[in-house]
Design an enzyme around this catalytic site. Sequence first.
Site, PDB file in Angstrom:
ATOM      1  CG  ASN A  28      -1.928  -1.110  -5.126  1.00  0.00           C
ATOM      2  OD1 ASN A  28      -3.158  -1.190  -5.836  1.00  0.00           O
ATOM      3  ND2 ASN A  28      -0.893  -1.787  -5.493  1.00  0.00           N
ATOM      4  CD  GLU A  74       2.986   0.512  -6.706  1.00  0.00           C
ATOM      5  OE1 GLU A  74       3.483   1.283  -7.645  1.00  0.00           O
ATOM      6  OE2 GLU A  74       2.697  -0.499  -6.560  1.00  0.00           O
ATOM      7  CD  GLU A  78      -4.604  -5.529   1.684  1.00  0.00           C
ATOM      8  OE1 GLU A  78      -4.080  -4.249   1.092  1.00  0.00           O
ATOM      9  OE2 GLU A  78      -4.049  -6.627   1.364  1.00  0.00           O
ATOM     10  CB  CYS A  88       1.559  -6.948   3.463  1.00  0.00           C
ATOM     11  SG  CYS A  88       1.241  -5.326   4.390  1.00  0.00           S
ATOM     12  CB  CYS A 123      -2.596  -4.745   5.611  1.00  0.00           C
ATOM     13  SG  CYS A 123      -2.102  -3.604   4.361  1.00  0.00           S
TER      14      CYS A 123
END
Length: 134
Positions: A43, A45, A56, A91, A94
């Site tokens: 990830n 951010e 992902e 999530c 994704c």
Amino acid sequence: MITPEELLKQAENAMHLAYAPYSNFKVGAALLCSDGTVFTGCNVENASYGVTNCAERTALFKAVSEGHTEFTAIAITGGPDGVPADPCYPCGTCRQALSEFVSSDFDVYLRNGEGKTVSYKFNELLPLTFNLHE
Ligand code: THU
């Protein structure tokens, strides 16, 4: 042939590269292509929180942008400060992004709280997929 554990190990290595100064929740993913190539992602951010990209989709977009569009499995691991806790389920965004490229029997490997591998078929995580092609 790579094992689920080996794929999870690659996801874990990618997790340590996560850029997550706002949530401190680090996630890594390893996406296995039909030809055996693996693309990893973490990830990333952003101070404008909504700009954040999940692990992902980082892996998926790396793969597609390198010409790979056929996939058989993804391994995902993550947790606060990079310590895997409960299974780190992908999530909804994704899942939808992956659904463009994967079939219902695509494998999703996760680690549960005790570090054991748990696996799901993609259609368990996203049934009745919205798609404009078959
Ligand atoms: N995150 C992922 O990378 N993948 C998921 O499937 C769920 C959430 C990231 C986004 C954000 O950087 C952090 O986890 C906390 O939501």
